[in-house]
Design an enzyme around this catalytic site. Structure first.
Site, short mmCIF file in Angstrom:
data_model
loop_
_atom_site.label_atom_id
_atom_site.label_comp_id
_atom_site.label_asym_id
_atom_site.label_seq_id
_atom_site.Cartn_x
_atom_site.Cartn_y
_atom_site.Cartn_z
N TYR A 65 0.85 -1.19 0.00
CA TYR A 65 0.00 0.00 0.00
C TYR A 65 0.89 1.25 0.00
O TYR A 65 0.71 2.15 -0.82
CB TYR A 65 -0.91 -0.01 1.24
CG TYR A 65 -1.78 1.22 1.34
CD1 TYR A 65 -3.03 1.25 0.75
CD2 TYR A 65 -1.33 2.36 2.01
CE1 TYR A 65 -3.82 2.38 0.81
CE2 TYR A 65 -2.11 3.50 2.07
CZ TYR A 65 -3.35 3.50 1.48
OH TYR A 65 -4.12 4.64 1.54
N ASP A 66 1.88 1.25 0.91
CA ASP A 66 2.75 2.42 1.04
C ASP A 66 3.48 2.72 -0.27
O ASP A 66 3.64 3.86 -0.66
CB ASP A 66 3.79 2.20 2.14
CG ASP A 66 3.15 2.19 3.52
OD1 ASP A 66 2.01 2.66 3.64
OD2 ASP A 66 3.79 1.69 4.46
N LYS A 93 -8.46 16.64 33.65
CA LYS A 93 -9.23 17.01 32.45
C LYS A 93 -8.23 17.11 31.30
O LYS A 93 -7.49 18.09 31.17
CB LYS A 93 -9.96 18.35 32.66
CG LYS A 93 -10.89 18.69 31.53
CD LYS A 93 -11.77 19.87 31.90
CE LYS A 93 -12.78 20.19 30.83
NZ LYS A 93 -12.20 20.47 29.53
N ASP A 130 -6.56 17.65 27.84
CA ASP A 130 -6.85 18.63 26.79
C ASP A 130 -6.68 18.01 25.42
O ASP A 130 -5.61 18.08 24.81
CB ASP A 130 -5.92 19.84 26.96
CG ASP A 130 -6.49 21.05 26.25
OD1 ASP A 130 -7.64 20.97 25.76
OD2 ASP A 130 -5.79 22.08 26.18
N CYS A 140 26.33 27.76 3.41
CA CYS A 140 26.02 28.72 4.47
C CYS A 140 26.57 28.19 5.81
O CYS A 140 26.23 27.07 6.22
CB CYS A 140 24.50 28.89 4.54
SG CYS A 140 23.97 29.81 5.99
N SER A 157 -21.53 18.30 27.71
CA SER A 157 -20.31 18.97 28.16
C SER A 157 -20.36 19.08 29.68
O SER A 157 -21.19 18.44 30.32
CB SER A 157 -20.17 20.33 27.48
OG SER A 157 -21.15 21.19 27.97
N LEU A 158 -19.49 19.89 30.25
CA LEU A 158 -19.45 20.01 31.71
C LEU A 158 -19.59 21.46 32.12
O LEU A 158 -19.08 22.35 31.42
CB LEU A 158 -18.10 19.50 32.24
CG LEU A 158 -17.82 17.99 32.17
CD1 LEU A 158 -16.37 17.71 32.51
CD2 LEU A 158 -18.73 17.24 33.14
N LYS A 201 -16.40 14.34 39.80
CA LYS A 201 -17.62 13.59 39.52
C LYS A 201 -18.14 12.94 40.80
O LYS A 201 -17.35 12.37 41.55
CB LYS A 201 -17.32 12.46 38.51
CG LYS A 201 -16.76 12.95 37.20
CD LYS A 201 -16.34 11.80 36.30
CE LYS A 201 -15.76 12.37 35.00
NZ LYS A 201 -15.20 11.36 34.12
N GLU A 249 -10.89 10.79 25.87
CA GLU A 249 -10.20 11.91 25.24
C GLU A 249 -9.06 11.37 24.40
O GLU A 249 -8.28 10.54 24.87
CB GLU A 249 -9.65 12.81 26.37
CG GLU A 249 -9.41 14.22 25.96
CD GLU A 249 -10.69 15.05 25.87
OE1 GLU A 249 -11.81 14.51 26.03
OE2 GLU A 249 -10.54 16.25 25.61
N ARG A 261 -17.18 14.28 19.15
CA ARG A 261 -18.36 14.76 19.85
C ARG A 261 -19.25 15.61 18.95
O ARG A 261 -20.47 15.59 19.05
CB ARG A 261 -17.94 15.57 21.09
CG ARG A 261 -19.14 15.96 21.91
CD ARG A 261 -18.73 16.59 23.19
NE ARG A 261 -18.49 18.01 23.02
CZ ARG A 261 -18.51 18.89 24.00
NH1 ARG A 261 -18.71 18.49 25.22
NH2 ARG A 261 -18.30 20.15 23.77
S1 IVH Z 1 -16.41 13.57 31.83
C1 IVH Z 1 -20.98 14.21 30.56
N1 IVH Z 1 -13.88 13.31 32.30
O1 IVH Z 1 -13.93 17.75 28.93
C2 IVH Z 1 -19.63 14.75 30.27
N2 IVH Z 1 -14.54 14.77 30.56
O2 IVH Z 1 -15.97 20.10 28.97
C3 IVH Z 1 -18.63 13.76 30.64
N3 IVH Z 1 -12.66 15.80 29.35
O3 IVH Z 1 -15.94 17.14 26.21
C4 IVH Z 1 -17.27 14.30 30.56
N4 IVH Z 1 -11.06 14.84 30.50
O4 IVH Z 1 -13.92 15.76 26.29
C5 IVH Z 1 -14.81 13.92 31.55
N5 IVH Z 1 -11.65 12.94 32.81
C6 IVH Z 1 -12.57 13.53 32.06
C7 IVH Z 1 -12.22 14.42 31.01
C8 IVH Z 1 -13.25 15.03 30.28
C9 IVH Z 1 -11.34 15.65 29.50
C10 IVH Z 1 -13.32 16.66 28.34
C11 IVH Z 1 -14.39 15.96 27.57
C12 IVH Z 1 -15.55 16.88 27.52
C13 IVH Z 1 -15.02 18.14 28.11
C14 IVH Z 1 -16.09 18.75 28.96
#
Ligand code: IVH
Length: 674
Positions: free
Chosen positions: A38-39, A116, A118, A428, A84-85, A287, A171, A137
């Site tokens: 393929y490559d 969290k 990134d 150079c 989201s959170l 959580k 993530e 998402r």
């Molecule tokens: S829990 C119902 N846990 O943060 C939502 N989120 O602003 C459940 N993220 O889009 C999310 N680390 O992509 C959760 N340990 C973690 C996380 C995490 C990164 C991100 C996630 C979400 C965003 C929320």
């Protein structure tokens, strides 16, 4: 000029084959050809398209590349929305959150706190234990189908040990190191750099060519299950353990906290500690641990009420740009660096920030004496975030880009399709000095004690003009240099002498031939055995090697055709520098008999008789592959003393575990490949 019919036909054939193979490999999980085939075809198409740009069509597999998001990705409607959170920015916000949830539950509760990460949120859908779909998402209701791309990420299991129907969420991220390396390469290749690891991860994932994703070194942390009841667990803590058992990568920095004050301690700890993590985090997720309590607390339309994200304050600093320095790299690319008033940023004092290329200076309209905000991309690289235009003086003028090389004064060129300015003069001095630094670097000839300052002095004093001259250095010459005493001179000479014995791939990589990285250098050396054979090889012969495409082949042919190269190689011969390959050739490997042959091995814990590197080399010489993390694909885990989570994971997955002694016996009983 019209393109030959034969070539047009070949391009069409390549489109057909590559599309079919890509679909078989990525979508149906049933490849009919070797990856190398393929490559090779992919590389042939790339070359034909670069020779005949008029043949490039929008739907060509090569055009579905690049960091940009592709709007052509198939859409996926999430069965359960990806929410989201809510955010917290300080301790008071957290205390309010704690009070809110306690009021609903009616008593105190425990919290699972997690980093969290990134990156980019992903959803993985398994049917009967088989990975069927991966998506982004998107807007939470509709995401993009990135199944083929996600399947290239090594830590995502394609098959679970149990026939479960479940959707996991997590993530996808790029490590700080991979981000820095990727951007360095992009900068030297005249390409635009990614702003941060998150963008780099998103750009690598949300596109139509899975080959690009595969090369980008992405990783994942899975943090939840869409329907927790599928796992039969009562808490987030147990669910994460269960995800570990199923072969997912979860983040182990998590902690169960008995109250919000423990949560705050955790946050304070990671506020500093986060700079030492190998990946970027932008906050802490808190959580409610118990799933029943989560249900009781419920959701808003956008986010769960039972969780909150504490966001770290943005790490930015204000400073003033005093000058812009231009540096010439090994490939001639000239890059700008802002020199600024020193300022404290994310734990270090910063006074320089890469501006990457001329486009960036123009886009941000960066000028001398501008007051700017700076941040660290990937938590490492200082960069200008924005100019505080309101603080500009009336006399401020747009920055004038240089037209001459800052080192050799030859005219700089801006190559179309690149964002970089290049110095085109191969003589150079800056390019030569960078070439010397590259030659002595660890992955190349690995000559200890020759730092950039010393090499610069040697060059300035005419002791060395090219890399072969290093092997002509004498003690008297070294003693002429600043800060070099007898002992260090002898150490340097010894290191230079030792490097003469290196296997030839280190020298080939060290020569800095365009597009020839350490891996390609090794493959070519193992194939041809010595430099004479490599030099005699035609482009076609080089191209026949697995994973060596026409671009590398072409570059090698051009490099070795040059008279200066031939003189350089002749010098190496006269100076007794080894020019043969000392590793295991593919022919020798074929004849090896060993329990490691074609096996994927993970080394963990402390080893006593061998260092990790020695053990890795031995296993590789016996035909094994040593990887860093335990997954379904691992065959053997060698657990030294104090082995931790990798051993636990191996045991859970039922993978064969050896102690160091068993590994040594296996190595010793294998047929020799010296
Ligand atoms: S829990 C119902 N846990 O943060 C939502 N989120 O602003 C459940 N993220 O889009 C999310 N680390 O992509 C959760 N340990 C973690 C996380 C995490 C990164 C991100 C996630 C979400 C965003 C929320």
């Amino acid at each position: 000029m019209t393109v030959d019919r034969e070539i047009q036909k070949r391009v069409q054939t390549l489109h057909g084959l590559l599309n079919q193979w890509a679909s078989e490999y990525y979508e149906k999980d049933q490849p009919t050809v070797q990856d190398s085939e393929y490559d090779r075809h992919y590389a042939e198409l790339l070359e034909l398209e670069s020779l005949y740009p008029e043949l490039v069509t929008e739907d060509s597999i090569t055009q579905r590349v690049g960091g940009e998001t592709s709007s052509e990705l198939k859409k996926v409607t999430h069965t359960i929305p990806m929410l989201s959170l809510g955010n917290a920015f300080n301790q008071a916000d957290l205390i309010r959150f704690d009070e809110r949830v306690k009021k609903i539950v009616g008593h105190s509760l425990t919290y699972m706190v997690e980093l969290k990460i990134d990156g980019l949120a992903i959803n993985l859908r398994y049917v009967n234990g088989k990975l069927m779909q991966g998506s982004t998402r998107g807007d939470g209701t509709v995401g993009e189908d990135i199944t083929t791309n996600l399947k290239t990420i090594k830590d995502i299991p394609h098959q679970l040990p149990e026939p479960l129907n479940l959707e996991v969420r997590g993530e996808c991220y790029m490590s700080k190191q991979s981000f820095v390396t990727l951007n360095e390469t992009r900068e030297q290749d005249g390409e635009n750099v990614f702003a941060n690891p998150r963008n780099a991860a998103a750009g690598s994932l949300r596109q139509l060519n899975a080959d690009v994703t595969a090369k980008r070194n992405l990783s994942t942390f899975i943090y939840t299950v869409a329907q927790p009841e599928v796992l039969g667990m009562a808490t987030q803590e147990k669910a994460l353990h269960r995800l570990d058992d199923l072969g997912f990568h979860t983040n182990h920095e998590r902690k169960l906290c008995a109250n919000i004050s423990e949560v705050w301690d955790y946050i304070c700890y990671f506020t500093d500690k986060r700079h030492d993590l190998p990946y970027e985090i932008d906050g802490i997720v808190i959580k409610v641990n118990d799933f029943k309590q989560q249900n009781e607390i419920g959701f808003t339309v956008k986010a769960p009420r039972w969780a909150i994200a504490y966001k770290f304050p943005a790490e930015e600093a204000e400073t003033t740009i005093r000058s812009i320095e231009w540096t010439v790299g090994r490939t001639g690319v000239v890059t700008p660096t802002a020199v600024m008033d020193p300022v404290l940023l994310a734990g270090t004092t910063v006074s320089r920030a890469s501006l990457h290329n001329t486009d960036l200076i123009q886009e941000k309209d960066i000028r001398l004496e501008d007051v700017v905000m700076i941040h660290k991309a990937g938590d490492i690289i200082p960069e200008v975030t924005r100019v505080l235009v309101e603080k500009r003086t009336a006399t401020s003028e747009p920055y004038q880009m240089p037209s001459l090389c800052p080192t050799c004064q030859s005219a700089l060129e801006k190559i179309e399709s690149e964002v970089a300015l290049r110095c085109m003069n191969p003589m150079c001095p800056a390019q030569i000095k960078e070439g010397l630094n590259h030659f002595v670097s660890r992955q190349a000839m690995n000559i200890d004690g020759l730092g950039p300052k010393l090499l610069e002095q040697m060059y300035e004093r005419d002791l060395i003009r090219n890399v072969a001259d290093l092997y002509r250095l004498t003690e008297e010459e070294l003693l002429m240099l600043d800060k070099v005493k007898e002992k260090s001179a002898n150490n340097i000479l010894r290191a230079i002498e030792v490097s003469k014995e290196n296997s030839v791939e280190k020298l080939i990589f060290g020569l800095g031939i365009n597009h020839v990285g350490a891996k390609a250098a090794k493959i070519i050396s193992a194939h041809f055995g010595n430099i004479d054979q490599i030099m005699a090889a035609t482009k076609e012969e080089l191209n026949e090697i697995e994973t060596i495409g026409p671009i590398i082949a072409d570059s090698l042919e051009k490099y070795f055709e040059k008279i200066e190269t031939q003189q350089l190689i002749q010098s190496f011969k006269e100076l007794n520098v080894n020019l043969t390959y000392l590793g295991v050739t593919s022919a020798t490997l074929e004849s090896v008999e060993s329990p490691f042959k074609d096996k994927t091995v993970v080394l963990t814990g402390k080893l006593y008789d061998y260092t990790r590197t020695e053990a890795k080399e031995k296993i590789e010489r016996l035909g094994g592959k040593v990887t860093g993390s335990v997954s379904q694909k691992t065959d053997i885990v060698v657990a030294g003393e104090e082995a931790g989570s990798k051993l636990a994971k191996a045991e859970k997955l039922g993978i064969l575990v050896w102690n160091e002694k068993q590994m040594i016996t296996a190595i010793e009983n294998s047929s020799k490949v010296e």
